[in-house]
Write an enzyme that holds these catalytic residues in place. Sequence first.
Site, PDB file in Angstrom:
ATOM      1  N   GLY A   2      11.683   0.487   3.005  1.00  0.00           N
ATOM      2  CA  GLY A   2      12.459   1.240   2.020  1.00  0.00           C
ATOM      3  C   GLY A   2      13.921   0.798   2.035  1.00  0.00           C
TER       4      GLY A   2
ATOM      5  N   ILE B  17      -0.928 -15.864 -14.766  1.00  0.00           N
ATOM      6  CA  ILE B  17      -1.982 -14.901 -15.141  1.00  0.00           C
ATOM      7  C   ILE B  17      -3.174 -15.191 -14.233  1.00  0.00           C
ATOM      8  CG2 ILE B  17      -3.581 -14.184 -16.962  1.00  0.00           C
ATOM      9  CD1 ILE B  17      -1.421 -14.939 -19.013  1.00  0.00           C
ATOM     10  N   PHE B  18      -3.495 -14.239 -13.384  1.00  0.00           N
ATOM     11  CA  PHE B  18      -4.559 -14.472 -12.399  1.00  0.00           C
ATOM     12  C   PHE B  18      -5.936 -14.283 -13.042  1.00  0.00           C
ATOM     13  CE2 PHE B  18      -1.336 -12.928  -9.000  1.00  0.00           C
ATOM     14  CZ  PHE B  18      -0.798 -14.197  -8.893  1.00  0.00           C
TER      15      PHE B  18
ATOM     16  N   GLY C 148     -10.306 -10.242  -4.881  1.00  0.00           N
ATOM     17  CA  GLY C 148     -10.311  -8.785  -4.720  1.00  0.00           C
ATOM     18  C   GLY C 148      -9.849  -8.011  -5.937  1.00  0.00           C
TER      19      GLY C 148
ATOM     20  N   ASP D 141      12.255   8.348   6.783  1.00  0.00           N
ATOM     21  CA  ASP D 141      11.888   6.964   6.423  1.00  0.00           C
ATOM     22  C   ASP D 141      12.386   6.032   7.525  1.00  0.00           C
ATOM     23  OD1 ASP D 141      11.343   5.571   3.304  1.00  0.00           O
ATOM     24  OD2 ASP D 141      11.921   4.284   4.986  1.00  0.00           O
TER      25      ASP D 141
ATOM     26  N   TYR E 126       9.635   3.254  -3.360  1.00  0.00           N
ATOM     27  CA  TYR E 126       9.640   3.267  -4.834  1.00  0.00           C
ATOM     28  C   TYR E 126       9.286   4.649  -5.410  1.00  0.00           C
ATOM     29  CZ  TYR E 126       7.999   1.782  -9.509  1.00  0.00           C
ATOM     30  OH  TYR E 126       7.768   1.639 -10.849  1.00  0.00           O
ATOM     31  N   ILE E 127       8.128   5.171  -5.040  1.00  0.00           N
ATOM     32  CA  ILE E 127       7.696   6.435  -5.658  1.00  0.00           C
ATOM     33  C   ILE E 127       8.367   7.620  -4.952  1.00  0.00           C
ATOM     34  CG2 ILE E 127       5.678   7.782  -6.408  1.00  0.00           C
ATOM     35  CD1 ILE E 127       4.060   5.104  -6.073  1.00  0.00           C
TER      36      ILE E 127
ATOM     37  N   TYR F 119      -6.393  -1.922   3.125  1.00  0.00           N
ATOM     38  CA  TYR F 119      -5.417  -0.985   2.552  1.00  0.00           C
ATOM     39  C   TYR F 119      -6.134   0.244   1.987  1.00  0.00           C
ATOM     40  CZ  TYR F 119      -2.486   1.127  -1.005  1.00  0.00           C
ATOM     41  OH  TYR F 119      -1.832   2.039  -1.792  1.00  0.00           O
TER      42      TYR F 119
HETATM   43  N1  UFG Z   1      -1.269 -10.101 -11.931  1.00  0.00           N
HETATM   44  C1  UFG Z   1      -1.128 -11.335 -12.507  1.00  0.00           C
HETATM   45  N2  UFG Z   1      -0.081 -12.111 -12.098  1.00  0.00           N
HETATM   46  C2  UFG Z   1       0.814 -11.712 -11.154  1.00  0.00           C
HETATM   47  C3  UFG Z   1       0.655 -10.432 -10.575  1.00  0.00           C
HETATM   48  C4  UFG Z   1      -0.404  -9.653 -10.985  1.00  0.00           C
HETATM   49  O1  UFG Z   1      -1.922 -11.752 -13.353  1.00  0.00           O
HETATM   50  O2  UFG Z   1       1.724 -12.486 -10.830  1.00  0.00           O
HETATM   51  C5  UFG Z   1      -2.367  -9.253 -12.385  1.00  0.00           C
HETATM   52  C6  UFG Z   1      -3.297  -8.850 -11.279  1.00  0.00           C
HETATM   53  O3  UFG Z   1      -4.287  -9.831 -11.093  1.00  0.00           O
HETATM   54  C7  UFG Z   1      -3.845  -7.524 -11.796  1.00  0.00           C
HETATM   55  C8  UFG Z   1      -2.683  -6.950 -12.614  1.00  0.00           C
HETATM   56  O4  UFG Z   1      -1.828  -8.052 -12.874  1.00  0.00           O
HETATM   57  O5  UFG Z   1      -4.914  -7.763 -12.659  1.00  0.00           O
HETATM   58  C9  UFG Z   1      -1.896  -5.896 -11.876  1.00  0.00           C
HETATM   59  O6  UFG Z   1      -1.553  -6.421 -10.597  1.00  0.00           O
HETATM   60  P1  UFG Z   1      -0.555  -5.685  -9.600  1.00  0.00           P
HETATM   61  O7  UFG Z   1      -0.437  -6.552  -8.388  1.00  0.00           O
HETATM   62  O8  UFG Z   1       0.679  -5.291 -10.316  1.00  0.00           O
HETATM   63  O9  UFG Z   1      -1.325  -4.339  -9.258  1.00  0.00           O
HETATM   64  P2  UFG Z   1      -2.787  -4.150  -8.655  1.00  0.00           P
HETATM   65  O10 UFG Z   1      -3.611  -3.603  -9.788  1.00  0.00           O
HETATM   66  O11 UFG Z   1      -3.302  -5.315  -7.950  1.00  0.00           O
HETATM   67  O12 UFG Z   1      -2.445  -3.112  -7.524  1.00  0.00           O
HETATM   68  C10 UFG Z   1      -2.361  -1.776  -7.759  1.00  0.00           C
HETATM   69  C11 UFG Z   1      -1.449  -1.105  -6.746  1.00  0.00           C
HETATM   70  C12 UFG Z   1      -2.035  -1.250  -5.359  1.00  0.00           C
HETATM   71  C13 UFG Z   1      -3.427  -0.739  -5.358  1.00  0.00           C
HETATM   72  C14 UFG Z   1      -4.240  -1.472  -6.399  1.00  0.00           C
HETATM   73  C15 UFG Z   1      -5.657  -0.991  -6.486  1.00  0.00           C
HETATM   74  O13 UFG Z   1      -0.191  -1.690  -6.794  1.00  0.00           O
HETATM   75  O14 UFG Z   1      -1.261  -0.504  -4.442  1.00  0.00           O
HETATM   76  O15 UFG Z   1      -3.650  -1.263  -7.664  1.00  0.00           O
HETATM   77  O16 UFG Z   1      -6.480  -2.062  -6.860  1.00  0.00           O
HETATM   78  F1  UFG Z   1      -4.012  -0.916  -4.176  1.00  0.00           F
END
Ligand code: UFG
Length: 323
Positions: free
Chosen positions: A36, A205-206, A278, A31, A11-12, A141
């Site tokens: 990818g 929404i988690f 987490g 890669d 992606y990036i 990770y």
């Molecule tokens: N979320 C939801 N519903 C979903 C998916 C995500 O509510 O279906 C929430 C998550 O709980 C979080 C936010 O949306 O609060 C963002 O979630 P993402 O999974 O998009 O991203 P993260 O913040 O978990 O992860 C990002 C990077 C990781 C990195 C992490 C550090 O993608 O690579 O930040 O905490 F490790």
Amino acid sequence: MKVFVTGGAGYIGSVTTELLLNKGHDVVVFDSLERGHRSAIDDRATFEQGNLRDKEAICTVMQQTKPDAVLHFAAYALVGESMEDPGMYYRNNVIGGINLADAMQKAEINKIVFSSTCATYGQPDRVPITEDTLQRPENPYGESKLAFEKALRWYQDIHGIQSVFLRYFNACGATEKFGEDHAPETHLIPLILQVALGQREHISIFGEDYETPDGTCLRDYIHIVDLAQAHILALTGDHSGPFNLGTGTGYSVKEVIDMAREVTGHEIPAVIAPRRPGDPPRLVAGNEKAKTILGWKPKLDDLRKIIESAWQWHQEHPNGYED
Ligand code: UFG
């Protein structure tokens, strides 16, 4: 410059390759295509397929191509997966990284820009997070990324390989050519857009009982074009050490969903689900160091623009790179 990009089909990496080529640099993409996509590699780049876990392969390609510098994106990057199989993350992200650093040393390549992450900070005591915040990763990770940052500090001291660590916050958005396509997809914005495309019934929404203004988690969403620009600045100047890459503004999960509703015109049903283990409540970058030292300024730091660019790409590629 001739730039060696590991993970240039991701992606990036794909977007940074595109921008480097636009600026007239030569790019060699290395890669494995394990995660990818072949069609995410810009046609103007030279492609070498290989895996960093294969030390001989990376040493040979590095000797043959003799780049001026390395951008190291290739890694596994799923927190949840790392909690199930930590060994997989150490083998790929740490051992693969060491093989790359050794190959650089042998071929006398002295500059690396490494894709690190805000996950190296774990649950910070305060936000915005500055680079001197204690790094206490809460998953393998983040730990694997921190381990390779630490290894690179020694390669810099002992072998003179200058190392920049770019600690990304939440990468998002797309260019006209390249966008976000992970399998499985776990990231918030592409999942929301899959609902708008009719591929999912709702977004979960988690958790809505966090200590944040609307009860949902705050994240710092940074456009990948801004991330890519930071790599180019880090490459071309005389820099080393860590830099946070985020906008400095946090948006809640509900705010992101509301903005996606406005941009797509779709109702995007949302369902409250349990907290995801987490997830820190707030992750927002202190980005002063990147601004003052790298001269970086995020230009697409507006949630609407981010979601519009992602929406355009997802509409044109409803099945990702499979199209
Ligand atoms: N979320 C939801 N519903 C979903 C998916 C995500 O509510 O279906 C929430 C998550 O709980 C979080 C936010 O949306 O609060 C963002 O979630 P993402 O999974 O998009 O991203 P993260 O913040 O978990 O992860 C990002 C990077 C990781 C990195 C992490 C550090 O993608 O690579 O930040 O905490 F490790």
